[in-house]
Motif scaffolding. Sequence first.
Motif, PDB file in Angstrom:
ATOM      1  N   GLN A   1       0.874  -1.173   0.000  1.00 16.06           N
ATOM      2  CA  GLN A   1       0.000   0.000   0.000  1.00 16.06           C
ATOM      3  C   GLN A   1       0.911   1.223   0.000  1.00 16.06           C
ATOM      4  OE1 GLN A   1      -2.908  -0.078   3.139  1.00 16.06           O
ATOM      5  NE2 GLN A   1      -4.008   1.696   2.365  1.00 16.06           N
ATOM      6  N   LEU A   2       0.603   2.167  -0.844  1.00 18.63           N
ATOM      7  CA  LEU A   2       1.445   3.360  -0.957  1.00 18.63           C
ATOM      8  C   LEU A   2       0.537   4.563  -1.099  1.00 18.63           C
ATOM      9  CD1 LEU A   2       4.527   4.124  -1.312  1.00 18.63           C
ATOM     10  CD2 LEU A   2       4.052   4.192  -3.752  1.00 18.63           C
ATOM     11  N   GLU A   3       0.814   5.610  -0.313  1.00 16.31           N
ATOM     12  CA  GLU A   3      -0.002   6.806  -0.492  1.00 16.31           C
ATOM     13  C   GLU A   3       0.792   8.084  -0.285  1.00 16.31           C
ATOM     14  OE1 GLU A   3      -3.084   5.678   2.312  1.00 16.31           O
ATOM     15  OE2 GLU A   3      -2.677   7.434   3.540  1.00 16.31           O
ATOM     16  N   TYR A   4       0.331   9.121  -0.945  1.00 13.14           N
ATOM     17  CA  TYR A   4       0.972  10.432  -0.881  1.00 13.14           C
ATOM     18  C   TYR A   4      -0.004  11.407  -0.232  1.00 13.14           C
ATOM     19  CZ  TYR A   4       2.167  15.087  -2.547  1.00 13.14           C
ATOM     20  OH  TYR A   4       2.423  16.434  -2.607  1.00 13.14           O
ATOM     21  N   LEU A   5       0.534  12.182   0.715  1.00 11.17           N
ATOM     22  CA  LEU A   5      -0.312  13.146   1.413  1.00 11.17           C
ATOM     23  C   LEU A   5       0.340  14.518   1.374  1.00 11.17           C
ATOM     24  CD1 LEU A   5      -2.765  13.647   3.466  1.00 11.17           C
ATOM     25  CD2 LEU A   5      -1.061  13.303   5.244  1.00 11.17           C
ATOM     26  N   SER A   6      -0.417  15.497   0.974  1.00 14.11           N
ATOM     27  CA  SER A   6       0.054  16.879   0.985  1.00 14.11           C
ATOM     28  C   SER A   6      -0.861  17.638   1.930  1.00 14.11           C
ATOM     29  CB  SER A   6      -0.027  17.460  -0.428  1.00 14.11           C
ATOM     30  OG  SER A   6       0.192  18.848  -0.387  1.00 14.11           O
TER      31      SER A   6
ATOM     32  N   LEU B   1       4.097  14.070   2.448  1.00 15.69           N
ATOM     33  CA  LEU B   1       4.480  12.786   3.053  1.00 15.69           C
ATOM     34  C   LEU B   1       4.220  11.640   2.086  1.00 15.69           C
ATOM     35  CD1 LEU B   1       2.932  12.929   6.636  1.00 15.69           C
ATOM     36  CD2 LEU B   1       5.218  13.566   5.956  1.00 15.69           C
ATOM     37  N   LEU B   2       5.088  10.652   2.163  1.00 14.53           N
ATOM     38  CA  LEU B   2       4.880   9.419   1.417  1.00 14.53           C
ATOM     39  C   LEU B   2       4.756   8.301   2.448  1.00 14.53           C
ATOM     40  CD1 LEU B   2       4.759   8.627  -1.588  1.00 14.53           C
ATOM     41  CD2 LEU B   2       7.147   7.938  -1.419  1.00 14.53           C
ATOM     42  N   LEU B   3       3.655   7.595   2.416  1.00 13.92           N
ATOM     43  CA  LEU B   3       3.427   6.512   3.385  1.00 13.92           C
ATOM     44  C   LEU B   3       3.329   5.191   2.644  1.00 13.92           C
ATOM     45  CD1 LEU B   3       1.272   9.034   4.301  1.00 13.92           C
ATOM     46  CD2 LEU B   3       1.147   7.529   6.244  1.00 13.92           C
ATOM     47  N   GLY B   4       3.751   4.153   3.295  1.00 14.77           N
ATOM     48  CA  GLY B   4       3.635   2.842   2.671  1.00 14.77           C
ATOM     49  C   GLY B   4       3.303   1.787   3.701  1.00 14.77           C
ATOM     50  N   ASN B   5       2.908   0.645   3.230  1.00 16.22           N
ATOM     51  CA  ASN B   5       2.704  -0.498   4.121  1.00 16.22           C
ATOM     52  C   ASN B   5       2.951  -1.764   3.318  1.00 16.22           C
ATOM     53  OD1 ASN B   5       2.099  -1.951   6.418  1.00 16.22           O
ATOM     54  ND2 ASN B   5      -0.100  -1.932   6.047  1.00 16.22           N
TER      55      ASN B   5
ATOM     56  N   ILE C   1       7.665   8.827   5.107  1.00 14.41           N
ATOM     57  CA  ILE C   1       8.815   9.632   4.711  1.00 14.41           C
ATOM     58  C   ILE C   1       8.362  11.070   4.458  1.00 14.41           C
ATOM     59  CG2 ILE C   1      10.657   9.908   2.987  1.00 14.41           C
ATOM     60  CD1 ILE C   1      10.078   6.851   2.320  1.00 14.41           C
ATOM     61  N   SER C   2       9.099  12.000   5.026  1.00 14.67           N
ATOM     62  CA  SER C   2       8.826  13.402   4.720  1.00 14.67           C
ATOM     63  C   SER C   2       9.597  13.747   3.448  1.00 14.67           C
ATOM     64  CB  SER C   2       9.284  14.288   5.885  1.00 14.67           C
ATOM     65  OG  SER C   2       9.352  15.621   5.444  1.00 14.67           O
TER      66      SER C   2
END
Lengths: 380, 247
Positions: free
Chosen positions: A261-266, A293-297, A314-315
């Motif tokens: 799972q990968l997501e990008y948050l601004s 931010l880049l988040l993954g799982n 990750i910032s």
Amino acid sequence: MQKILKVCLLLLVLILLFSLPLSAQADIGGELKTTLIGTVGEDGEISTDLQESLDLELFLPEFGNTEAKFQLELFNPPLKDLTGDDQRISVKKLYLRHRFTNLNLTLGRQPISWSFGSLLNPVDFTLGAVAMGEETSGKYVDAVEGYIPFNWNSGLALVAAYPEHSDEIKWGVRGRAGIRGYDLTMNFVREPEITVEIPGVGMFTNPPAKRAGLTFKGDLGPIGAYGAVGYYRRNNQESYVYLLGGDYSYYSGFDKKITFQLEYLSVNRDNLNNILGMNLTGLTSGGDDTLNLLLGNVSYPINDFSSVSLLPVISLDDGSLLLNPTYQNLLGNNLTLTVSGVVYYGDEDTLFGPKEITPVQGLPQKVPKGVLEVGFSYSF
Amino acid sequence: MKNYKVILPVLGLLIILLSNLALAITAEEIINRRDDNEYIVSARVESEMVIINGGRKMVKTMISLTDGRDGLTEFTNPRDRGTKFLKRGDDLWMFFPDAEDVVKISGHMLNQGMMGSDFSYQDIMESDKLTDLYNFEVIGEEEFAGRPCYLLEGIAKEGAEVSYYRRKIWIDKERFIGLKMELYAQSGRLLKVSRAEKVEKIEGRWLPTESVMENKLRRNTRTEFKIISIEFNPEIPGGTFTLQNLQ
């Protein structure tokens, strides 16, 4: 107002209980949990804290089209010095729900979260109510909720909540529609002014705010895709939040399945603390600059009973990093061992790097280097 | 008289041949008769799933309602109590009882083992008739568990969305029930084997009430599936298979 509501509700649940026929089956279930938390401070010192909790739920049979739920949690709070309490009881659920033909009406303390499958939810009813798979107490609210269905997968939810630390009503509305295999939602939340006393700091006031959000979830071929756009308005200041994510299963020889799972948050820095939830609150100081931010799982089932997962955040602005690995093993039929950790990495004053945090009496004054948790939970 | 000596045996042979042809049963008929028993259009089922890996065991119990291509399953064992799955056509939704959240599940998750078992969501919730998904042919006759069986092979129809490219099914010749099934990948690799351990006649239909699924790609693992009770064509209130009812 809230006290009157709670007493009325308790009376209603009791009336319902006593009006049940003797043959009706009521049951009690729940989860007993104990977790040892080790925190590695900036100077390498290790402090430990033992957290125990007992979740109890009363399972009552439905009474016609009406159901009652009662769930409470007994726990010893972390950082006892902060509160002075040794044990606390928190009512998670105490509500009555009646299913009318075209309306579900729920009255009382209930969980309200508007998840759509993301790791972080920037357009939830309460920001940070569920973050990275962990729920917080912010999810449970005293509220009246009405759900009006339009068809099997579309409907409108209206919520009027009575938040703690406020005399005003928080309300929200969420529309949901299923269109061509996509789950689309649109919501609006109006938050009242909230005033909280923080030990060692004083009174903290959160001014009223308005939020609007859009989400989607569906399949793009073999990839599950989702996203959200949010608009926040607080103190006449406007900001936007964007989230885009996807999930995918990789099969190696039909057997070994790794889920990604990968997501990008601004998001505006001011709002990040809220979205990250209680577990990570305090990481960022205020500011109106935009953070990316880049988040993954990544999760991998070792066998039917155990699994490992790794959740990195990750910032993208400063390269700092948060790693959250978890190992879970079902030891017995209902006994689960969970070992998890959080590691912060980054330069001084970066998002996840070492820095001074909100000075709250009894809380660490600096972001720790890492946290290790070992816990057992037993369901019954 | 000489002619009779020739004609009679030829006639006899013809009669035997024609009667055999008349009695021969096609793969489609066998599968349809199997579907008459095992394909459930509408039912309420209480069942138990025991996941076994080496010496370790995990028990899950559930109540399911099915109606055509729609299904609603609620887990009742302590660890998963209140977890619900709603299937509408190809869409799968999950209800998380703690958060009381309803989330749409991505399509790729359908092939995953359901709640840690050897049955995938597809295996449990596959609602199409086998004849709609596979082209079957009879490839032989074999005995399984002391019962004479037709051995059929099914190859996935072009465009059909199936979890397994090829299936071999041992169907009881007398009771028309699948006693054993082998599930293969397109590469020819054997993925799973299921066996009926107990067969019962319920409301005039033969059903496997206890079966075992083995994932052949994993060692020492199997999932036992038991039907505790089943009611065919129950009264299902309108709105059962909706998000309103799921939450």
